[in-house]
Scaffold this active site. Structure first.
Site, PDB file in Angstrom:
ATOM      1  N   ASP A  86      31.967  47.826  49.185  1.00  0.00           N
ATOM      2  CA  ASP A  86      32.932  47.291  48.224  1.00  0.00           C
ATOM      3  C   ASP A  86      34.145  48.208  48.276  1.00  0.00           C
ATOM      4  O   ASP A  86      34.054  49.398  47.959  1.00  0.00           O
ATOM      5  CB  ASP A  86      32.345  47.249  46.806  1.00  0.00           C
ATOM      6  CG  ASP A  86      33.299  46.544  45.855  1.00  0.00           C
ATOM      7  OD1 ASP A  86      33.734  45.428  46.178  1.00  0.00           O
ATOM      8  OD2 ASP A  86      33.639  47.136  44.814  1.00  0.00           O
ATOM      9  N   ASP A 212      30.407  41.487  44.030  1.00  0.00           N
ATOM     10  CA  ASP A 212      31.325  42.580  43.661  1.00  0.00           C
ATOM     11  C   ASP A 212      30.857  43.298  42.392  1.00  0.00           C
ATOM     12  O   ASP A 212      31.109  44.486  42.224  1.00  0.00           O
ATOM     13  CB  ASP A 212      32.736  42.038  43.389  1.00  0.00           C
ATOM     14  CG  ASP A 212      33.393  41.427  44.618  1.00  0.00           C
ATOM     15  OD1 ASP A 212      33.421  42.097  45.655  1.00  0.00           O
ATOM     16  OD2 ASP A 212      33.874  40.277  44.526  1.00  0.00           O
TER      17      ASP A 212
HETATM   18  C1  IPD Z   1      36.974  43.815  46.842  1.00  0.00           C
HETATM   19  C2  IPD Z   1      37.075  44.957  45.897  1.00  0.00           C
HETATM   20  C3  IPD Z   1      38.399  44.926  45.164  1.00  0.00           C
HETATM   21  C4  IPD Z   1      38.578  43.664  44.418  1.00  0.00           C
HETATM   22  C5  IPD Z   1      38.294  42.475  45.283  1.00  0.00           C
HETATM   23  C6  IPD Z   1      37.006  42.582  46.051  1.00  0.00           C
HETATM   24  P1  IPD Z   1      35.615  44.003  49.167  1.00  0.00           P
HETATM   25  O1  IPD Z   1      35.755  43.797  47.556  1.00  0.00           O
HETATM   26  O2  IPD Z   1      36.042  44.940  44.953  1.00  0.00           O
HETATM   27  O3  IPD Z   1      38.498  45.922  44.208  1.00  0.00           O
HETATM   28  O4  IPD Z   1      39.885  43.621  43.918  1.00  0.00           O
HETATM   29  O5  IPD Z   1      38.147  41.404  44.425  1.00  0.00           O
HETATM   30  O6  IPD Z   1      36.874  41.471  46.877  1.00  0.00           O
HETATM   31  O7  IPD Z   1      36.226  42.819  49.821  1.00  0.00           O
HETATM   32  O8  IPD Z   1      36.272  45.265  49.507  1.00  0.00           O
HETATM   33  O9  IPD Z   1      34.134  44.016  49.297  1.00  0.00           O
HETATM   34 CA    CA Z   2      33.416  43.497  47.161  1.00  0.00          CA
HETATM   35 CA    CA Z   3      32.425  43.977  50.657  1.00  0.00          CA
END
Ligand code: IPD
Ligand code: CA
Ligand code: CA
Length: 264
Positions: A86, A212
């Site tokens: 994440d 997430d």
């Molecule tokens: C993201 C991160 C980010 C958030 C996005 C996510 P990823 O996940 O959590 O903080 O703003 O909504 O998609 O794509 O890096 O796993």
């Molecule tokens: Ca994520």
């Molecule tokens: Ca991810």
């Protein structure tokens, strides 16, 4: 709890795999997903494959829902929800704000979760009814009730997904002048851990997915905080996500009174 011990072990091994991959990350190991802004690396896939394999070996009857491979299993009682990395954008840019996030759910209810941030060596772990911890130290949300003294975090996944209307810019504009500060770290899972740790008072975002927040939401609740959607109900992340220290939940919800959910 046996599952939490197992979770902790595989999350730390996954973190080590990701760190090693980050050290040798080259452009040919970075790929796009739905849009040019939505990135995945070989490391994301490798970590998810490792975690899925370990879980399947140990709990063959359990379902697994991972960001990169979707859901596998027979829609049984238990489901492990994985976000292998994440904060992939930070990971690619060699920044420290990324983590491995795993939640164990039973019929939709979070039982245990782990968020591991290898760069800072922070291991967050929570078990339903037994509290949340960071590196073995019990976590408590902050007691701040004054918005002007509060630090809040957010993210802009909605922009990455191309949301033209009802995206987060309106709320960012509205909330920023009213709080001590807004931080945008790029990992929703870690943002939730900051609320659980009492370092941030609130986190909100439109457009995140279950993976997430699957681990972080239990962290917040077990540290004494509250998680709702932007209407104050429990349809998160579909209707947006708001996590606070609890004291500020209603105050923060006031900012979203004209929020219209455009997701189905
Ligand atoms: C993201 C991160 C980010 C958030 C996005 C996510 P990823 O996940 O959590 O903080 O703003 O909504 O998609 O794509 O890096 O796993
Ligand atoms: Ca994520
Ligand atoms: Ca991810």
């Amino acid at each position: 709890m046996e599952e939490l011990e197992f979770l902790t072990g595989i999350a730390m091994q996954a973190g080590a795999i990701a760190l090693a991959e980050q050290a040798q990350l080259t452009p040919d190991r970075i790929h796009t997903k739905a849009t040019q802004l939505d990135l995945v690396t070989d490391a994301d896939r490798k970590v998810e494959a490792f975690l899925s394999r370990e879980i399947r070996n140990r709990f063959p009857d359990h379902d697994i829902y991972g960001e990169e491979t979707g859901r596998t299993g027979d829609r049984g009682e238990y489901c492990w929800i994985i976000d292998p990395i994440d904060g992939t954008t930070s990971f690619i840019h060699q920044l420290p704000n990324w983590c491995v996030s795993i939640g164990l759910y039973r019929r939709g209810e979070a039982l245990a979760s782990v968020v591991y941030a290898p760069a800072s060596r922070e291991l967050y772990a929570a078990e339903k009814g037994k509290g949340a911890y960071c590196n073995g130290v019990r976590l408590h949300v902050s007691a701040r009730s004054c918005l002007e003294e509060s630090l809040v975090t957010t993210g802009f996944s909605c922009l990455r997904a191309g949301w033209q209307e009802e995206n987060n810019l309106k709320f960012f504009d509205r909330i920023s002048p009213k709080v001590a500060g807004v931080r945008r770290f790029g990992s929703a899972a870690l943002d939730l851990c900051l609320v659980a740790s009492g370092k941030a008072e609130a986190f909100w975002e439109l457009g995140v997915e279950n993976y997430d927040i699957a681990a972080g939401e239990l962290m917040v609740r077990e540290a004494g905080g509250q998680v709702t959607d932007l209407f104050g109900k429990d349809q998160y992340p579909l209707h947006g996500t708001l996590a606070t220290n609890g004291v500020l939940q209603d105050t923060m919800l006031n900012f979203f009174q004209d929020y219209r959910c455009i997701r189905k």
